[in-house]
Design a protein around this motif. Structure first.
Motif, PDB file in Angstrom:
ATOM      1  N   LEU A  71       0.827  -1.213   0.000  1.00 49.23           N
ATOM      2  CA  LEU A  71       0.000   0.000   0.000  1.00 49.23           C
ATOM      3  C   LEU A  71       0.859   1.259   0.000  1.00 49.23           C
ATOM      4  N   ALA A  72       1.936   1.237   0.786  1.00 52.86           N
ATOM      5  CA  ALA A  72       2.758   2.430   0.925  1.00 52.86           C
ATOM      6  C   ALA A  72       3.482   2.745  -0.379  1.00 52.86           C
ATOM      7  N   VAL A 106       4.140   4.749   8.381  1.00 54.74           N
ATOM      8  CA  VAL A 106       5.564   4.895   8.698  1.00 54.74           C
ATOM      9  C   VAL A 106       6.411   4.601   7.456  1.00 54.74           C
ATOM     10  N   ILE A 107       6.039   3.552   6.703  1.00 60.09           N
ATOM     11  CA  ILE A 107       6.819   3.209   5.507  1.00 60.09           C
ATOM     12  C   ILE A 107       6.739   4.346   4.485  1.00 60.09           C
ATOM     13  N   GLU A 108       5.567   4.996   4.397  1.00 61.53           N
ATOM     14  CA  GLU A 108       5.440   6.108   3.457  1.00 61.53           C
ATOM     15  C   GLU A 108       6.408   7.235   3.781  1.00 61.53           C
ATOM     16  N   GLY A 109       6.776   7.341   5.053  1.00 60.89           N
ATOM     17  CA  GLY A 109       7.710   8.385   5.453  1.00 60.89           C
ATOM     18  C   GLY A 109       9.165   8.036   5.172  1.00 60.89           C
ATOM     19  N   ILE A 110       9.426   6.790   4.730  1.00 57.65           N
ATOM     20  CA  ILE A 110      10.799   6.380   4.436  1.00 57.65           C
ATOM     21  C   ILE A 110      11.034   6.576   2.940  1.00 57.65           C
ATOM     22  N   GLU A 111      12.094   7.310   2.610  1.00 54.33           N
ATOM     23  CA  GLU A 111      12.395   7.576   1.206  1.00 54.33           C
ATOM     24  C   GLU A 111      12.630   6.284   0.446  1.00 54.33           C
ATOM     25  N   ARG A 112      12.057   6.206  -0.738  1.00 54.19           N
ATOM     26  CA  ARG A 112      12.258   5.029  -1.578  1.00 54.19           C
ATOM     27  C   ARG A 112      13.713   4.868  -1.952  1.00 54.19           C
TER      28      ARG A 112
END
Lengths: 282, 273
Positions: free
Chosen positions: B82-83, B164-170
């Motif tokens: 999802l993220a 939280v994962i969405e806040g981690i840069e790809r």
């Protein structure tokens, strides 16, 4: 593009692709696990026979008519709806100003107050219910001339308590990146504070307010644990009516009641989604 | 002041009641007269010496631990997908996860009851496949309760980890891959440390919800499968034993708080950077 040191072997590529599929498959499986009970409730509500056995003998819509012949469901639905609307409005009235205060001003004890206002979602429903119940018992001892224990007022007050933390949380979140200088600019350009509030601040917190209205309504409408202690004798809410029916038996009637509830909440979500993207607030 | 009314409301409506509840738990109970004013730890002692109550306490703890563990493991693939998805269906997917959360536990338990019954979908399907001759009992067992609570809690945990994962840069992930890390190494060395706050928050939320579950154990576990939440209600509403009910409520709340605070400390120490 720099050439890779060595091409990955075809086995590794195959393994990587399989892993990818496995991972996505697991994600899909978990989504199915989450949705499975709802799918089966909807399916059951259309069964022709009364006993929930598979495969069904055929399909019928008659259970949806049967709902309204059972006064517990109609009464429970009306009660839940009224309590949820009043609790949502009152909760917003108390919670939104508090959220503005927490997000905009720096004052001693701000963190403590913020945590206090969020407490009702942290304290478990069953503990909340017992605590409020004994509180009402004590109050009743002091004010013997008015009914407090098991009154609608007591029930609504309990539900307002559930709405406040959501409105505080969602409205403060919507103000998180807000630059106060925009508001100051409006004021220095001659806007009155009231006008500045309605033209600048309100549009910014609008998504937060809409989202808290939805969450507040849903949380109140669906509350079971706390409400069990607060509904007076002879009254019921929809979740309690559903629970008590299910403790006795499962059949297409109760499934149809559930489908009505799912449809109502789905509609509320879809309407809210037109104002704020739900994926941004949850 | 703007915050005044809400503060007064929550203080009066929540803090004061909890204090009164604690006071009630120190009272004595006599059959017939119900509550007797006292200042005693009798109810707490009673709870921890009665095998019936102790069993309910351990059963609740066991279910909470199993559900939390399963929840974290199962939530990750969906949360990650999802993220990172670019799909235009993302909003719809999120709504599909939020909807079950909103419709209430009793309705979802009804769905599981259709699946778990003796003539339910699972038993009929297994018989049709020839895997079993006679229906297996699934309703009113611990696995039924675990699956039910798991499905109730998953949306919360998925959404927590996803945000939280969405806040981690790809780019961080891609850096790991371009340095030759496989997906598993990437998860262990990059994602796990960075997403730890999400996993911890999700696990704590899940644990608290399971410890205090009410509708799911009542409906899928039946009268024999007593967990702490239903126990509080029975003591209050059925047995009219307010002091004991109050004590059970306090034991439940303190056990939940102490265990979550302990786990939080442990993880923080382990992952301190």
């Amino acid at each position: 593009m720099a050439a890779p040191l060595a091409w990955p072997s075809s086995a590794a590529v195959l393994g990587r692709t399989c892993g990818r599929w496995l991972f996505t498959g697991a994600a899909g499986g978990v989504l199915v696990l989450i949705l499975l009970p709802l799918i089966f409730v909807v399916w059951l509500s259309f069964f022709r026979q009364e006993i929930p056995s598979f495969p069904p003998d055929g399909y019928s819509l008659r259970w949806f008519r049967a709902i309204w012949t059972n006064p517990k469901f109609a009464d429970g639905f009306a009660m839940s709806l009224q309590v949820a609307v009043v609790a949502m409005l009152a909760g917003l009235l108390l919670g939104v100003p508090a959220a503005l205060c927490i997000a905009r001003f720096r004052f001693a004890g701000r963190e403590v107050l913020n945590n206090l206002l969020l407490l009702p979602i942290v304290v478990p429903g069953i503990v909340l219910g017992t605590a409020i119940y004994v509180f009402h018992v004590e109050l009743q001892g002091f004010f013997s001339e008015v009914t407090i224990l098991g009154s609608i007022g007591g029930l609504v007050a309990g539900h307002i308590l559930l709405v406040i933390p959501w409105s505080v949380r969602l409205v403060t979140a919507s103000l998180a990146g807000f630059d106060r200088s925009v508001e100051e600019a409006a004021l220095s350009l001659g806007a009155t504070p009231v006008r500045a509030f309605f033209r600048i601040t309100l549009p910014i917190i609008r998504p937060g307010i809409v989202a808290s209205a939805l969450f507040g309504f849903v949380v109140s409408f669906g509350n079971l644990e706390m409400t069990l202690f607060l509904v007076g004798a002879g009254r019921t809410t929809l979740p309690i009516a559903i629970l008590q029916y299910l403790e006795w038996k499962i059949d297409p009637t109760i499934a149809a009641v559930s489908v009505v509830q799912i449809a109502l909440i789905g509609t509320a979500m879809a309407i809210t989604n037109r104002f704020v993207r739900l994926s941004r607030v949850v | 002041m703007l915050i005044g009314p809400a503060t007064v409301f929550v203080t009066l409506g929540l803090l004061v009641p909890i204090v009164i509840l604690f006071r009630y738990s120190l009272n004595d109970f006599k059959a017939g007269v119900m509550m007797v004013e006292a200042l005693t730890l009798k109810q707490y002692a009673l709870f921890f010496t009665d095998p019936y109550f102790i069993a309910a306490f351990y059963r609740t703890l066991r279910v909470a631990l199993i559900v939390t563990l399963l929840c974290i493991v199962l939530a990750y693939p969906l949360a990650y997908t999802l993220a990172r998805t670019q799909s235009r269906w993302k909003n719809l997917l999120i709504m599909l996860i939020v909807l079950p959360l909103f419709v209430g536990n009793a309705v979802r338990a009804a769905g599981w009851m259709t699946l778990f019954g003796n003539k339910g979908f699972i038993n009929v399907a297994l018989q049709w496949l020839g895997l079993i001759d006679h229906p297996v009992r699934i309703m009113f067992t611990e696995p039924a309760v675990i699956v039910g609570i798991l499905a109730v809690n998953l949306p919360y945990v998925v959404l927590t980890i996803q945000s939280v994962i969405e806040g981690i840069e790809r780019a961080v992930e891609e850096a790991a891959f371009s340095l030759g890390a496989g997906p598993w190494t990437m998860f262990r060395r990059v994602m796990l440390p960075l997403a730890t706050p999400g996993f911890v928050a999700g696990a704590i939320f899940c644990f608290i919800l399971t410890m205090n579950a009410y509708a799911t154990p009542v409906l899928l576990g039946g009268p024999q499968f007593v967990m702490m939440g239903p126990l509080v209600y029975t003591q209050f509403a059925v047995k009219s034993n307010w002091p004991l009910g109050a004590a059970v409520a306090f034991i439940l709340m303190s056990a939940t708080l102490v265990l979550t605070a302990g786990a939080n400390l442990l993880v923080q120490r382990r992952y301190r950077r």
